[in-house]
Scaffold this motif. Sequence first.
Motif, mmCIF file in Angstrom:
data_model
loop_
_atom_site.group_PDB
_atom_site.id
_atom_site.type_symbol
_atom_site.label_atom_id
_atom_site.label_comp_id
_atom_site.label_asym_id
_atom_site.label_seq_id
_atom_site.Cartn_x
_atom_site.Cartn_y
_atom_site.Cartn_z
ATOM 1 N N ARG A 189 -10.586 -0.812 10.588
ATOM 2 C CA ARG A 189 -10.510 -0.941 9.133
ATOM 3 C C ARG A 189 -9.525 0.079 8.556
ATOM 4 O O ARG A 189 -8.764 -0.232 7.634
ATOM 5 N N LYS A 190 -9.546 1.279 9.085
ATOM 6 C CA LYS A 190 -8.594 2.299 8.634
ATOM 7 C C LYS A 190 -7.165 1.829 8.874
ATOM 8 O O LYS A 190 -6.296 1.952 8.003
ATOM 9 N N LEU A 191 -6.938 1.286 10.064
ATOM 10 C CA LEU A 191 -5.596 0.827 10.411
ATOM 11 C C LEU A 191 -5.181 -0.353 9.539
ATOM 12 O O LEU A 191 -4.048 -0.402 9.035
ATOM 13 N N LEU A 192 -6.095 -1.301 9.319
ATOM 14 C CA LEU A 192 -5.769 -2.478 8.513
ATOM 15 C C LEU A 192 -5.486 -2.075 7.064
ATOM 16 O O LEU A 192 -4.577 -2.612 6.421
ATOM 17 N N THR A 193 -6.258 -1.129 6.538
ATOM 18 C CA THR A 193 -6.030 -0.637 5.178
ATOM 19 C C THR A 193 -4.650 -0.007 5.059
ATOM 20 O O THR A 193 -3.919 -0.225 4.087
ATOM 21 N N THR A 194 -4.271 0.777 6.061
ATOM 22 C CA THR A 194 -2.950 1.407 6.068
ATOM 23 C C THR A 194 -1.851 0.348 6.162
ATOM 24 O O THR A 194 -0.789 0.481 5.541
ATOM 25 N N CYS A 195 -2.100 -0.708 6.928
ATOM 26 C CA CYS A 195 -1.128 -1.805 7.026
ATOM 27 C C CYS A 195 -0.915 -2.465 5.666
ATOM 28 O O CYS A 195 0.213 -2.820 5.304
ATOM 29 N N GLY A 196 -2.003 -2.646 4.912
ATOM 30 C CA GLY A 196 -1.872 -3.228 3.578
ATOM 31 C C GLY A 196 -1.024 -2.379 2.660
ATOM 32 O O GLY A 196 -0.208 -2.893 1.885
ATOM 33 N N LEU A 197 -1.198 -1.069 2.750
ATOM 34 C CA LEU A 197 -0.370 -0.148 1.960
ATOM 35 C C LEU A 197 1.101 -0.279 2.343
ATOM 36 O O LEU A 197 1.976 -0.385 1.475
ATOM 37 N N ALA A 198 1.382 -0.271 3.640
ATOM 38 C CA ALA A 198 2.764 -0.383 4.121
ATOM 39 C C ALA A 198 3.410 -1.681 3.652
ATOM 40 O O ALA A 198 4.570 -1.701 3.226
ATOM 41 N N ALA A 199 2.646 -2.769 3.696
ATOM 42 C CA ALA A 199 3.183 -4.068 3.291
ATOM 43 C C ALA A 199 3.522 -4.089 1.810
ATOM 44 O O ALA A 199 4.549 -4.635 1.402
ATOM 45 N N GLY A 200 2.662 -3.486 0.991
ATOM 46 C CA GLY A 200 2.916 -3.457 -0.447
ATOM 47 C C GLY A 200 4.173 -2.688 -0.792
ATOM 48 O O GLY A 200 5.010 -3.151 -1.577
ATOM 49 N N ILE A 201 4.343 -1.524 -0.198
ATOM 50 C CA ILE A 201 5.535 -0.708 -0.459
ATOM 51 C C ILE A 201 6.786 -1.403 0.057
ATOM 52 O O ILE A 201 7.833 -1.440 -0.605
ATOM 53 N N ALA A 202 6.700 -1.980 1.262
ATOM 54 C CA ALA A 202 7.857 -2.677 1.837
ATOM 55 C C ALA A 202 8.260 -3.867 0.974
ATOM 56 O O ALA A 202 9.457 -4.119 0.757
ATOM 57 N N GLY A 203 7.261 -4.587 0.445
ATOM 58 C CA GLY A 203 7.566 -5.764 -0.351
ATOM 59 C C GLY A 203 8.224 -5.432 -1.676
ATOM 60 O O GLY A 203 9.131 -6.134 -2.121
#
Length: 554
Positions: free
Chosen positions: A134-148
């Motif tokens: 869950r920690k990793l998936l949450t961090t992935c969501g953050l990365a995707a938002g900034i990248a987008g």
Amino acid sequence: MIGGLVGGLGAIFLRVFIGQSRRLFFEIILPNITFEFHGYNLGYILLPAIGSLIVAPIILKFPDLQGNGIPEVMESVIFRGGHISGEFSLMKIIATSITIGSGGSVGREGPIGFIGASLASLLGEWFKLSPEMRKLLTTCGLAAGIAGTFNTPLAGAMFALEVIYMGAFSINLVPIFFAAITGHAVTLALLKQSFEVTLPWILTYSHIELIFFFFLGIFLGILSAAYVKFICSLQDWLSRRSIPKAYVLVLGGLGVGVIGMFFPEYGIFGIGYEGMSLALYGLLPISLLLLLGFAKMLATSFTLSSGHSGGIFAPSLYIGTMFGAAFGASLKLLMPSLNINPAVYALAGMAAFFSGVTQAPLTQILMIAELTHSYSILPAIMTSSTTGFLTARFFLEGDSVYTLKLKRKGVHLKTGKPIVLEMISVKEIMTKNPVYVYEWNTLADVEHLVGETGHDCFPVVNERFEVIGVIGVKDFIKKNDSLKELQVKHFLTRPYAVAYPNETAEAAFEKLMKYDQNLLPVVEGPENKKLIGVITKRDIYRAYYRGIQSMYIE
């Protein structure tokens, strides 16, 4: 991939909402409150205040919505197993959209990252993933938002790694990079454009100018540290006033309106990308560049300190761009023979100021490389970014604009610390229902307890179960037998440390080493010393090796 998908969709939702909100305020409401006075439209003053009135009930009900959302993602990953409430995400979209749409001087990038993280967190809950996943998936969501939002997948991934994981040494960077790429692709496919600032095609500099980029980094590093401290000080000052929160929000909106009224076309209102484009193309005089830089600093401080929802990402880019462009334009006037390109200094200023504020220099270096599609100016960007980062780090004492917000909540994190122990909370690894002694017990009682439990150190509590010290074998090993009938409270002479449940294992380990203790009593908080557990060096060592293993999730 799925974390990247929801992160990218979250970025789209917020951007669409902001666009609709801006049209409502600037195209429908503004014409109806327009009043010209000596060439200035006084309606601009009221616009952010109206937005503040609308958003006030939401902020009052959900006070954690205040600010950019990145500290909340950090807290979620480190202390709550990656859990973020879905309701909180929806309210963040609404509050941020109204704030930015009505002219609040904040960015959308931090909230977009938060929304991507919260949606990814929700998926983790649905699929009943382990806390590590869950920690990793949450961090992935953050990365995707900034990248987008920036059209920079590499920088989006690096931002998540620098700010959340505070480094990039684990295999977890693979899913984070995939998430950033997916978020970028989703946003680009549906919106056709991510970053609205167009950059000049010709970006050149000479190597002799590196010394100028070095000094630019120092100047903006100092300025960024002062800016962060000013925001925090203003926020503290407002919180100490006996003014209802709704009034504070409106006052912040009025302050932004007054400033923005003088510069309505230059990006003081809202995100500010239009002003950045003008600066990058050299269309603004030096005096105006400096004025806009300070105006944006003040407007953003009013917006954030009064408690609105919005990010500091874009305002930091704007401020750095203005001061960098002014610096480059001044050098061009003073040294015409060097053929100085102010646009390069604008980008270098952007990198230096952002790196100082967020303490994430690699993010900005990679972002500019991706935005310009060129590595030719990277030495200049790396010089200013690194220098700005180190200068601000010195004055902020290892903090960033994100960790300082957490510090107010009693969560102590330092940028650049070993990530393994910084990702584990005391609450996760402490021993609950610990063995303890009362202050009226004797040394003989403690000696008996050592033989019975095998422990060599115990917290000492009073009748209210509050910790008043620590007693261990070394406190009585050489004592005369006649002294062992004395009460423990007579031997509590040396200073001791305690831990709090919302501290990191890294902070607890530093206290153990500083006070030469084998055990830290864990108490409810600084104001309430009631004993709730203990943490030992052995607990921290076990947590460290467990954390190392979790970094390599199969």
